[in-house]
Design an enzyme around this catalytic site. Structure first.
Site, PDB file in Angstrom:
ATOM      1  N   SER A   1       0.853  -1.186   0.000  1.00 18.23           N
ATOM      2  CA  SER A   1       0.000   0.000   0.000  1.00 18.23           C
ATOM      3  C   SER A   1       0.881   1.224   0.000  1.00 18.23           C
ATOM      4  O   SER A   1       2.088   1.128   0.234  1.00 18.23           O
ATOM      5  CB  SER A   1      -0.906   0.021   1.233  1.00 18.23           C
ATOM      6  OG  SER A   1      -1.776   1.136   1.198  1.00 18.23           O
TER       7      SER A   1
ATOM      8  N   ARG B   1       0.192  -4.775  -6.530  1.00 17.64           N
ATOM      9  CA  ARG B   1      -1.045  -5.395  -6.055  1.00 17.64           C
ATOM     10  C   ARG B   1      -2.234  -4.752  -6.749  1.00 17.64           C
ATOM     11  O   ARG B   1      -2.275  -3.531  -6.927  1.00 17.64           O
ATOM     12  CB  ARG B   1      -1.181  -5.207  -4.536  1.00 17.64           C
ATOM     13  CG  ARG B   1      -2.363  -5.938  -3.888  1.00 17.64           C
ATOM     14  CD  ARG B   1      -2.129  -7.420  -3.857  1.00 17.64           C
ATOM     15  NE  ARG B   1      -3.075  -8.119  -3.007  1.00 17.64           N
ATOM     16  CZ  ARG B   1      -4.268  -8.583  -3.404  1.00 17.64           C
ATOM     17  NH1 ARG B   1      -4.683  -8.375  -4.636  1.00 17.64           N
ATOM     18  NH2 ARG B   1      -5.049  -9.240  -2.562  1.00 17.64           N
TER      19      ARG B   1
ATOM     20  N   THR C   1      -7.498   1.856   4.228  1.00 25.59           N
ATOM     21  CA  THR C   1      -7.162   1.098   5.433  1.00 25.59           C
ATOM     22  C   THR C   1      -8.138   1.383   6.566  1.00 25.59           C
ATOM     23  O   THR C   1      -8.569   0.462   7.276  1.00 25.59           O
ATOM     24  CB  THR C   1      -5.726   1.415   5.877  1.00 25.59           C
ATOM     25  OG1 THR C   1      -4.815   1.084   4.821  1.00 25.59           O
ATOM     26  CG2 THR C   1      -5.357   0.611   7.115  1.00 25.59           C
TER      27      THR C   1
ATOM     28  N   CYS D   1       1.208  -8.137 -16.530  1.00 26.76           N
ATOM     29  CA  CYS D   1       1.769  -8.752 -15.322  1.00 26.76           C
ATOM     30  C   CYS D   1       2.990  -7.972 -14.864  1.00 26.76           C
ATOM     31  O   CYS D   1       3.934  -7.769 -15.632  1.00 26.76           O
ATOM     32  CB  CYS D   1       2.150 -10.202 -15.596  1.00 26.76           C
ATOM     33  SG  CYS D   1       2.963 -10.999 -14.188  1.00 26.76           S
TER      34      CYS D   1
ATOM     35  N   CYS E   1       5.369 -15.306  -9.397  1.00 28.12           N
ATOM     36  CA  CYS E   1       4.106 -14.641  -9.055  1.00 28.12           C
ATOM     37  C   CYS E   1       4.204 -13.913  -7.717  1.00 28.12           C
ATOM     38  O   CYS E   1       4.624 -14.482  -6.707  1.00 28.12           O
ATOM     39  CB  CYS E   1       2.983 -15.670  -8.995  1.00 28.12           C
ATOM     40  SG  CYS E   1       1.377 -14.984  -8.545  1.00 28.12           S
TER      41      CYS E   1
ATOM     42  N   CYS F   1      -0.477 -10.521  -7.174  1.00 26.77           N
ATOM     43  CA  CYS F   1      -1.155  -9.237  -7.377  1.00 26.77           C
ATOM     44  C   CYS F   1      -2.590  -9.426  -7.857  1.00 26.77           C
ATOM     45  O   CYS F   1      -3.399  -8.517  -7.741  1.00 26.77           O
ATOM     46  CB  CYS F   1      -0.374  -8.361  -8.351  1.00 26.77           C
ATOM     47  SG  CYS F   1      -0.463  -8.865 -10.079  1.00 26.77           S
TER      48      CYS F   1
ATOM     49  N   CYS G   1      -3.867 -10.902 -13.328  1.00 25.63           N
ATOM     50  CA  CYS G   1      -4.200 -11.845 -14.404  1.00 25.63           C
ATOM     51  C   CYS G   1      -5.631 -12.343 -14.283  1.00 25.63           C
ATOM     52  O   CYS G   1      -6.352 -12.462 -15.288  1.00 25.63           O
ATOM     53  CB  CYS G   1      -3.224 -13.011 -14.406  1.00 25.63           C
ATOM     54  SG  CYS G   1      -3.081 -13.869 -12.821  1.00 25.63           S
TER      55      CYS G   1
END
Length: 631
Positions: free
Chosen positions: A132, A381, A417, A574, A600, A603, A606
């Site tokens: 974040s 992310r 948050t 990606c 990977c 995130c 995909c």
């Protein structure tokens, strides 16, 4: 408990082994063995805590296969151990941990210290999968743990940087034009933090009051009772080879049965999307829409460091038809958080969000800060952008959605948050009440839906509901900025209309032949980096000999349907180099589709952006994936 079972330490050759937990008075000892193909690390932790009230509920696993046993055995036929808890929470992020803490606060206040609250987190360490910005509004944490910053509290959070100067810029290729910051973006009284550090701290506070926190346990299956209600979850199996056969290290997953199961997996969680579909939770809401956030943390020259400085920008490097923006936060000791968010409803398949981020860093506004510094961390992310229109029903028989599993990010405010934490607290209070009233049968959190609509979350998101979809107009970015300005300063959500999101993200991409190919500059290795160098900064690791957790039923069919129109879209969307189209003359179209699942970083892009929705992201073995630092 099955006859051949015994308590053992779960281990994996990939990332943190399952944790063997033993009750030793008031001390919980956790030992983990970590080993990869590159290194072997032995770690051990001793964590002091109050009694967990396990009684005979120590975690046990089904037996491992002996080397002389038939490896053709179907893993699903091996009996799973099960454990009964009062509330099971999937996901150890801000929402899940806030729900757990609030539940135990209520239980302890009522003198019911045997009330069991369990948190399952797929990351090997709390916070290791969290990415974040992050500037947090402290309203929820002030309510949950009032002395969280109090110097008289020995367990206070020590890494919060008070927000300082607040600037908004519209970027051209070489200029940064000051523009007014909307009132929603005011950061007076807020704090810049590493959410990675904040979540670790929250996990420790949860353990202190008796929450059972288990990182390295990936919930992989939703369990249902005979009446169709959610009964709990099961963790995934370990020791399954890539071909689906059990290895000699095979260990069956474990079931956790609960009166209430909360899903706080974050954006587009693998189990959350299943319960949303099963219970038709979107029947009264729009589809969700998403962005991809890409972030680096830099240690910069102290002469360029402005503690507490906050900068947000729009415009360059994104074209006017792509919604997004960037941030730069100065926090801690000479640290800078820098990132770019790109909406995933973009149309041009030649665009690479990762490469756009590299372009961003070369802008003078950012390059002048970064030069002479060192990049110490990278992460990416997917994040929720749908807002008010896309909030699904959040309660269903036996469970609830909390945090970004439901989608409470305030996009114009660039924050989520505080809402994630508040939703967890509301769900916790509703669960405590419902469990207290229900002696038998399915628990339904009616109060949660009601509390949510009366909460600041609802009013906050309703007020800004038209800002994000306003960017779908013929003027694109410019029209959206003008309309959002009217909403921010004049209309303030009081309009009788609610704008709709347009095409779902996966259906927004247009064929490659409708756009000129984008040629990105090569990285300089100082400010800009190639994608594998960035991935190396995530600490990502997956055991290679396991089923690919990025599930594509037919790789050749995917390639034949997706490559001709989009020319390798997956390789560009990606941010971790997972997908490739490799030249192969023996294949149709001259290419072979390849998935490098070990890269990977979880995130979820995909699963969201694939045009034919034929990539299904599932959890790998527990404890695997990124091991983020300061993200």
């Amino acid at each position: 408990m099955s006859a051949p079972s015994r308590c053992v330490q779960r281990t994996s050759r990939a990332l943190p082994a399952r944790l063997a937990t033993k009750r030793a008075g008031n001390v919980v000892t956790r030992s983990a063995t970590i080993s990869t193909s590159k290194r072997n690390i032995q770690t051990a932790r001793t964590v002091a805590s109050i009694p967990r009230h396990f009684s005979r509920r120590e975690f046990c696993t089904t037996r491992r296969l002996r080397s002389d046993e038939d490896d053709s055995i179907d893993p699903a036929t091996v009996e799973r151990e099960s454990d009964e808890v009062d509330v099971c929470i999937v996901g150890g992020g801000p929402a899940g941990l806030s729900a757990a803490i609030r539940l135990k606060q209520l239980a302890n206040e009522a003198g019911n210290e045997d009330f069991r609250v369990l948190v399952l987190e797929k990351a090997g360490d709390m916070g290791a999968h969290i990415v974040s910005g992050a500037v947090i509004q402290p309203s929820s944490i002030n309510e949950l743990i009032p002395d969280w910053l109090d110097e008289g509290n020995p367990n206070r959070f020590e890494h919060a940087t008070p927000a300082g100067s607040d600037r908004m810029r519209f970027l051209t290729k070489t200029s940064a034009i000051p523009i007014p910051s909307p009132p929603q973006m005011s950061n007076h009284g807020n704090y810049i933090v590493s959410l990675n550090q904040f979540v670790k701290w929250l996990g420790e506070r949860a353990e202190e009051i008796g929450v059972e926190v288990y990182p390295g346990f990936a919930a992989a299956e939703v369990l249902y009772d005979t009446d169709g209600s959610v009964k709990g979850v099961a963790t995934n199996d370990l020791g399954i080879a890539r071909n689906g056969k059990p290895k000699d290290t095979f260990e069956r997953g474990m079931e956790f049965h609960a009166k209430v199961t909360m899903f706080g997996e974050g954006c587009h969680g693998s189990l959350s999307k299943q319960v949303i579909k099963k219970f038709d939770l979107r029947s009264d809401s729009q589809h969700q829409t998403y962005g991809l956030g890409i972030k680096e943390v830099w240690e910069v020259d102290p002469a360029k460091f402005e503690k507490g400085s906050i900068v947000h920008s729009m415009g360059y490097p994104l074209s006017k038809d792509v919604y997004g923006g960037s941030w730069m936060y100065h926090f801690g000791d000479n640290l800078v958080s820098l990132g770019l968010v790109v909406s995933l409803d973009y149309q041009n398949p030649w665009m690479s969000p990762y490469q756009e981020f590299q372009k961003l860093k070369m802008h003078p506004l950012f390059r002048n800060v970064l030069e002479g510094g060192k990049c110490i961390s990278y992460g990416a992310r997917a994040l929720i952008e749908g807002g008010f229109q896309s909030i699904p029903k959040v309660a269903f028989p036996g469970g609830a959605l909390i945090g970004d599993s439901a989608g409470f990010v305030n996009v114009p405010k660039v924050k989520g948050t505080h809402n994630a934490m508040k939703s967890g607290m509301l769900a916790a209070e509703a669960a405590w009440t419902a469990i207290g009233k229900s002696e038998e049968g399915t628990v339904f959190l009616y109060d949660y839906e009601d509390k949510l609509r009366k909460s600041p979350i609802w009013s906050e998101l309703k007020e800004v509901r038209n800002m994000r979809p306003s960017f779908h107009n013929p003027l694109g970015l410019y029209g959206g900025i003008l309309y959002s300005g009217l909403e921010a300063y004049l209309l303030k959500g009081r309009t009788p209309w609610t704008l709709k999101h347009k095409t779902p993200d996966h259906a927004s991409t247009k064929p490659a032949d409708q756009f000129p190919k984008i040629e990105y500059e090569k990285p300089d290795g100082k400010i800009t980096f190639d994608i594998l160098t960035s991935v190396s900064r995530t600490g990502t690791n997956h055991e290679e000999d396991q089923p690919v957790h990025l599930q594509v039923k037919d790789w050749d069919k995917h390639k034949d349907e997706t490559y001709p129109p989009y020319q390798g879209l997956e390789n560009r969307f990606c941010p971790a180099g997972v997908y490739e189209y490799v030249e192969d003359p023996s294949k149709k179209h001259g290419v072979r589709f390849q998935i490098n699942a070990q890269n990977c970083i979880h995130c979820k892009t995909c699963d969201i952006k694939a045009p034919h929705q034929d990539i299904n992201w599932q959890v790998p073995q527990g404890g695997e994936g990124p091991k983020y630092y300061m993200t």
